[in-house]
Design a protein around this motif. Structure first.
Motif, short mmCIF file in Angstrom:
data_model
loop_
_atom_site.label_atom_id
_atom_site.label_comp_id
_atom_site.label_asym_id
_atom_site.label_seq_id
_atom_site.Cartn_x
_atom_site.Cartn_y
_atom_site.Cartn_z
N LEU A 107 -7.76 4.83 15.41
CA LEU A 107 -8.13 4.08 14.20
C LEU A 107 -9.52 3.47 14.34
N ARG A 167 1.11 4.56 -2.67
CA ARG A 167 0.93 5.93 -2.19
C ARG A 167 2.26 6.69 -2.13
N GLU A 190 -6.32 -5.00 10.13
CA GLU A 190 -5.25 -4.72 9.17
C GLU A 190 -3.91 -4.53 9.91
N ILE A 227 -10.02 -1.09 10.83
CA ILE A 227 -8.60 -1.02 10.46
C ILE A 227 -7.74 -1.87 11.39
N SER A 274 -2.28 12.99 3.44
CA SER A 274 -3.42 12.50 2.67
C SER A 274 -3.73 11.03 2.96
N LEU A 275 -2.91 10.38 3.77
CA LEU A 275 -3.12 8.95 4.06
C LEU A 275 -4.23 8.75 5.08
N SER A 276 -4.85 7.58 5.02
CA SER A 276 -5.82 7.21 6.05
C SER A 276 -5.05 6.90 7.35
N GLY A 277 -5.78 6.81 8.45
CA GLY A 277 -5.13 6.52 9.73
C GLY A 277 -4.32 5.23 9.71
N GLY A 278 -4.89 4.20 9.11
CA GLY A 278 -4.19 2.92 9.03
C GLY A 278 -2.93 3.01 8.20
N GLU A 279 -3.02 3.76 7.10
CA GLU A 279 -1.84 3.93 6.24
C GLU A 279 -0.76 4.75 6.95
N GLN A 280 -1.19 5.72 7.74
CA GLN A 280 -0.22 6.53 8.48
C GLN A 280 0.53 5.67 9.50
N ARG A 324 0.83 -1.21 0.00
CA ARG A 324 0.00 0.00 0.00
C ARG A 324 0.87 1.27 0.00
#
Ligand SMILES: Nc1ncnc2c1ncn2[C@@H]1O[C@H](COP(=O)(O)OP(=O)(O)O)[C@@H](O)[C@H]1O
Ligand SMILES: [Mg+2]
Length: 233
Positions: free
Chosen positions: A165, A127, A172, A169, A134-140, A123
């Protein structure tokens, strides 16, 4: 690998940790659970050399890291992913990853290391050129973890990765922690989310009143009620 021996930590007149001891064996995921204000973040910051100890010792692979500056602790192979994540929001995903090796000298394989992180977290590759903000919480959380792994630490300290989160998430995140552990990293995970921690941990500690209220291998925990009882004991 990590041995925390009778540490005491406080802020002014407040004593938060009192003669706290626990260990994190190599290759394992160890969870340190506890309620809000139990002293979990204080424990992590004390290990990382960010706040002074009033007593006790901390050893990393037999090396005494007590009262060492945080960059020395980092050099000993300990990377902390702070509860606040501390990303650079205006920088891209890739730039944030590259910053993970900034504190290290003589790293000549930054590209290979970034590639390694992308393999672990595909992921982040998708990105790569987006701003961290601009990332979602999980991506951060993924990015903060990836940045810490850029240093190839021996021990990864994860301070409440589920903070803020959405529940969806959380599963994940469990996968992320498993993936990290399968790559050979030893993990100390601090959590309030007991269910999440029990899914990934090999050993569970409950922190209560500045000390360990419960210490058990995951396999011996038959009923999560005993975890909650330890929270309140
Ligand atoms: N910088 C600080 N100054 C004074 N008190 C603090 C500071 N940081 C934390 N505390 C207090 O120490 C206790 C433990 O906090 P913390 O380690 O953040 O707990 P947890 O991470 O388990 O929620 C709390 O009572 C908190 O209010
Ligand atoms: Mg905390």
């Amino acid at each position: 690998m990590l041995k925390v021996e009778g540490i005491s930590v406080g802020y002014g007149a407040i004593e938060v940790l009192r003669d706290l001891s626990f260990t994190v064996p190599k290759g394992k995921v160890v969870a340190l659970l506890g309620g809000n204000g139990a002293g979990k973040t204080t424990t992590m910051n004390a290990i990382a050399g960010l706040i002074p100890l009033r007593g006790g010792e901390i050893y990393m692979n037999g090396e005494r890291i007590t009262r060492q500056a945080s960059h020395k602790v980092f050099a000993a192979g300990i990377s902390l992913v702070a509860q606040s994540r501390e990303l650079f929001p205006e920088m891209t995903v890739r730039q944030n990853l590259e910053l993970g090796v900034l504190a290290q000298t003589g790293v000549s394989d930054v590209v290979a290391r970034v590639e390694e992180i992308y393999e672990m977290f595909p992921r982040l590759r998708e990105r790569a050129f987006n701003r961290a903000a601009s990332l979602s919480g999980g991506e951060q959380q993924m990015l903060a973890t990836g940045r810490a792994l850029m240093a190839r630490p021996k021990l990864l300290l994860l301070d409440e990765p589920t903070t803020g989160l959405a529940p969806i998430i959380v599963s994940e995140l469990q996968k992320i922690i498993r993936a990290v552990n399968e790559r050979g990293y030893t993990v100390l995970l601090v959590e309030q989310n007991t269910k999440m921690a029990l899914e990934v941990a090999d050993h569970v500690y409950v922190l209560r009143r500045g000390g360990i209220a419960l210490s058990k291998p995951r396999s011996e925990i038959v009923d999560t009620q005993e975890i909650f009882d330890a929270y309140l004991s």
